[in-house]
Design a protein around this motif. Structure first.
Motif, PDB file in Angstrom:
ATOM      1  N   ILE A 152      38.353  29.831  44.300  1.00 43.80           N
ATOM      2  CA  ILE A 152      39.282  30.960  44.310  1.00 43.80           C
ATOM      3  C   ILE A 152      38.792  31.974  45.339  1.00 43.80           C
ATOM      4  O   ILE A 152      37.686  32.518  45.215  1.00 43.80           O
ATOM      5  CB  ILE A 152      39.376  31.600  42.913  1.00 43.80           C
ATOM      6  N   ARG A 153      39.613  32.208  46.350  1.00 42.78           N
ATOM      7  CA  ARG A 153      39.206  33.086  47.448  1.00 42.78           C
ATOM      8  C   ARG A 153      40.115  34.307  47.535  1.00 42.78           C
ATOM      9  O   ARG A 153      41.334  34.214  47.328  1.00 42.78           O
ATOM     10  CB  ARG A 153      39.250  32.329  48.781  1.00 42.78           C
ATOM     11  N   THR A 154      39.506  35.434  47.837  1.00 45.99           N
ATOM     12  CA  THR A 154      40.237  36.664  48.145  1.00 45.99           C
ATOM     13  C   THR A 154      39.624  37.240  49.418  1.00 45.99           C
ATOM     14  O   THR A 154      38.547  36.803  49.845  1.00 45.99           O
ATOM     15  CB  THR A 154      40.109  37.691  47.010  1.00 45.99           C
ATOM     16  N   PRO A 155      40.254  38.227  50.039  1.00 42.82           N
ATOM     17  CA  PRO A 155      39.665  38.825  51.255  1.00 42.82           C
ATOM     18  C   PRO A 155      38.307  39.484  51.020  1.00 42.82           C
ATOM     19  O   PRO A 155      37.555  39.681  51.979  1.00 42.82           O
ATOM     20  CB  PRO A 155      40.718  39.860  51.671  1.00 42.82           C
ATOM     21  N   VAL A 156      37.969  39.816  49.766  1.00 43.13           N
ATOM     22  CA  VAL A 156      36.727  40.545  49.515  1.00 43.13           C
ATOM     23  C   VAL A 156      35.673  39.729  48.770  1.00 43.13           C
ATOM     24  O   VAL A 156      34.529  40.162  48.632  1.00 43.13           O
ATOM     25  CB  VAL A 156      37.005  41.850  48.736  1.00 43.13           C
ATOM     26  N   GLY A 157      36.037  38.552  48.268  1.00 44.19           N
ATOM     27  CA  GLY A 157      35.066  37.760  47.520  1.00 44.19           C
ATOM     28  C   GLY A 157      35.653  36.436  47.077  1.00 44.19           C
ATOM     29  O   GLY A 157      36.872  36.214  47.151  1.00 44.19           O
ATOM     30  N   SER A 158      34.779  35.537  46.617  1.00 42.49           N
ATOM     31  CA  SER A 158      35.228  34.209  46.211  1.00 42.49           C
ATOM     32  C   SER A 158      34.450  33.757  44.976  1.00 42.49           C
ATOM     33  O   SER A 158      33.345  34.222  44.710  1.00 42.49           O
ATOM     34  CB  SER A 158      35.031  33.199  47.344  1.00 42.49           C
ATOM     35  N   ALA A 159      35.049  32.810  44.247  1.00 44.10           N
ATOM     36  CA  ALA A 159      34.407  32.265  43.054  1.00 44.10           C
ATOM     37  C   ALA A 159      34.675  30.768  42.976  1.00 44.10           C
ATOM     38  O   ALA A 159      35.795  30.307  43.223  1.00 44.10           O
ATOM     39  CB  ALA A 159      34.923  32.951  41.797  1.00 44.10           C
ATOM     40  N   PHE A 160      33.639  30.023  42.633  1.00 41.80           N
ATOM     41  CA  PHE A 160      33.760  28.595  42.367  1.00 41.80           C
ATOM     42  C   PHE A 160      33.785  28.416  40.866  1.00 41.80           C
ATOM     43  O   PHE A 160      32.796  28.691  40.185  1.00 41.80           O
ATOM     44  CB  PHE A 160      32.596  27.841  43.004  1.00 41.80           C
ATOM     45  N   HIS A 161      34.924  27.976  40.346  1.00 45.06           N
ATOM     46  CA  HIS A 161      35.134  27.822  38.908  1.00 45.06           C
ATOM     47  C   HIS A 161      35.088  26.332  38.591  1.00 45.06           C
ATOM     48  O   HIS A 161      36.007  25.589  38.937  1.00 45.06           O
ATOM     49  CB  HIS A 161      36.492  28.422  38.521  1.00 45.06           C
ATOM     50  N   THR A 162      34.036  25.875  37.901  1.00 48.25           N
ATOM     51  CA  THR A 162      33.855  24.436  37.706  1.00 48.25           C
ATOM     52  C   THR A 162      34.800  23.835  36.680  1.00 48.25           C
ATOM     53  O   THR A 162      35.119  22.656  36.763  1.00 48.25           O
ATOM     54  CB  THR A 162      32.422  24.105  37.259  1.00 48.25           C
ATOM     55  N   ALA A 163      35.253  24.621  35.693  1.00 54.11           N
ATOM     56  CA  ALA A 163      35.892  24.082  34.492  1.00 54.11           C
ATOM     57  C   ALA A 163      34.970  23.024  33.893  1.00 54.11           C
ATOM     58  O   ALA A 163      33.753  23.104  34.046  1.00 54.11           O
ATOM     59  CB  ALA A 163      37.284  23.551  34.805  1.00 54.11           C
ATOM     60  N   ASP A 164      35.504  22.002  33.222  1.00 54.09           N
ATOM     61  CA  ASP A 164      34.672  20.953  32.614  1.00 54.09           C
ATOM     62  C   ASP A 164      34.416  19.856  33.642  1.00 54.09           C
ATOM     63  O   ASP A 164      35.336  19.440  34.346  1.00 54.09           O
ATOM     64  CB  ASP A 164      35.370  20.351  31.400  1.00 54.09           C
TER      65      ASP A 164
END
Length: 458
Positions: A152-164
């Motif tokens: 998940i990317r935004t202009p100010v930061g990003s996150a890697f969401h693994t789920a299961d």
């Protein structure tokens, strides 16, 4: 409480500090993105609270006009099950892959929502702009078709969401795990990795789904009478393995349980069941020769209304088991279900039915869908996130996950619970109990508040 254009937030309303019942929010630029919307179930023997329970979505329901979309990572109940109950409170578009969309379609029909919920089918590897969030779907391996991790990317930061997830080189169904997309993430790297903690207390590496064939085949070939194998209905790869074992052992297969039939129907519609042999007609089950019969049944957790429990009490409408038949538990016992499973096994053994549990089998006959410690360490080393946020676990699981991240070189770790607001940008931190959370239960066609705690996992 609204994020501005410089903020990137993570807010779990369910699934953080517990296993199951996932509902996650990401916030940026006056908007929110929901990831998963799942249920859990009351503990066996709890006759006071509603059986089906889910996170109280009051926080985001009050801001429904800010909800850009809902992403469902896969079709397990603790990630998708609450959506039919709660969608009218959001009325936001849903994004998911084809198999999960098939499962969701069947659920929506039961709530008179067929054709009313905008469901956008995405392909693994695809990127979509959902409001201010750029979402990339990354194929991963788990115990159900088409599980997806998210970048998940935004202009100010990003996150890697693994789920299961797990690292499975031979998942039987779907592509083998491919490390390349995850190694590439390190070039960014993500501001945070929000990671499954279910098996963080387990040393080593999870068992591959493909490793189960030999152990299960040996059991089936050595059985003299009927064989009934119970597993999680959503594990279509396990069903495929059992179909192959039956064919190789001269047996034909019957399905016992509505959820099994629904999963096979969705798998067939999604192209995952092509070329498979036909099932025995339910009307013929009781007359089929014992030595040529294999049934796959729901109820591995001792559920009183499931097929296996009815077989144990000899009140199943289509099949009766006899002394000398074999029942196999190709599953693990979910914490909290120990007593009903023990009671179910006793019922079967009292009728001289042979019972084989995964814990007692010399060869593996069940494989978890979640990563053990070596897999967690490997993923952290590949992705190299700036921050680790363990979720999908109780306190001890999340603490163990955080330690693995620290030992793997992740500089910062933050653990918390539902309602804690995690700041991912512009600075990293956490605000404890920022949002009130709770549970709702489905009781007499209505949602009511629930006070108790219950846990479920796959």
């Amino acid at each position: 409480m609204t994020p501005d254009s410089q903020d990137f937030w993570f807010l779990p309303l369910g699934g953080c500090g517990e296993i199951g019942m996932n509902l996650n929010l990401y916030g940026h630029d006056d908007a929110w993105l929901m990831v998963d919307c799942g249920v859990t179930f009351a503990e066996p023997g709890n006759l006071t609270d509603p059986h089906v329970q889910m996170p109280d979505p009051a926080f985001i329901a009050e801001r429904a006009d800010q909800l850009a979309g809902i992403v469902i990572t896969h079709a397990h109940e603790d990630h998708i099950g609450a959506l039919p109950y709660l969608w009218r409170r959001f009325r936001a578009p849903v994004y998911t892959t084809a198999f999960t969309a098939e499962i969701l379609k069947r659920k929506l029909m039961e709530f008179n929502l067929a054709g009313k919920v905008p469901v956008h089918v995405v392909r693994p590897g695809e990127r979509r702009q959902i409001g201010p969030f750029n979402v990339e779907w990354l194929s991963i391996t788990h115990s159900i078709p088409e599980p997806q991790a998210l970048m998940i990317r935004t202009p100010v930061g990003s996150a890697f969401h693994t789920a299961d997830w797990k690292l499975d080189p031979a998942p039987v169904l779907g592509p083998a795990f491919d490390a390349a997309p995850y190694k590439q993430l390190a070039a960014e790297p993500p501001d945070a990795m929000i990671c499954d903690s279910t098996n963080a207390l387990v040393e080593g590496h999870s068992t591959s789904e493909a490793e189960l064939y030999n152990g299960l085949k040996q059991i089936v070939e050595n059985a003299e009478g009927r064989v009934v194998i119970s597993c999680f209905a959503s594990n279509v790869a396990r069903l495929k393995t059992l179909m192959k074992i039956a064919e190789d052992s001269g047996r034909q297969v019957g399905l016992l349980g509505r959820s099994l039939r629904n999963m096979v129907s969705a798998a067939r519609a999604s192209g995952y069941w092509s070329g498979m042999p036909k099932f025995i007609d339910s009307f013929d089950l009781g007359y089929f020769p014992r030595q040529n019969f294999l049934a796959i049944a729901t109820g591995s957790q001792g559920e009183p209304r499931a097929a296996l429990h009815r077989l144990a009490r000899d009140n199943h409408p289509e099949l009766t088991l006899e002394a000398g038949d074999t029942v196999v538990f190709s599953s693990r016992v979910i914490p909290g279900n120990e007593k009903p499973v023990e009671a179910l096994i006793k019922l079967l053994q009292q009728r001289d039915i042979k019972v084989i549990a995964a814990e007692d089998s010399a060869a593996p006959i069940h494989a978890s869908g979640h990563p053990a410690r070596d897999e967690l360490a490997q993923m952290y080393q590949w992705v190299q996130p700036k921050l680790a946020i363990p979720v999908h676990g109780e306190t001890e699981h999340m603490a163990a996950n955080a330690k693995v991240a620290r030992d793997a070189g992740v500089k910062q770790q933050l653990t918390g619970f539902n309602g804690d607001l995690f700041y991912l940008a512009p600075v990293k931190g956490v605000r404890r109990k920022a949002v009130a959370t709770g549970r709702l239960g489905w009781d007499r066609d209505a949602l009511i508040p629930v006070k108790n705690e219950a846990v479920e996992a796959d």
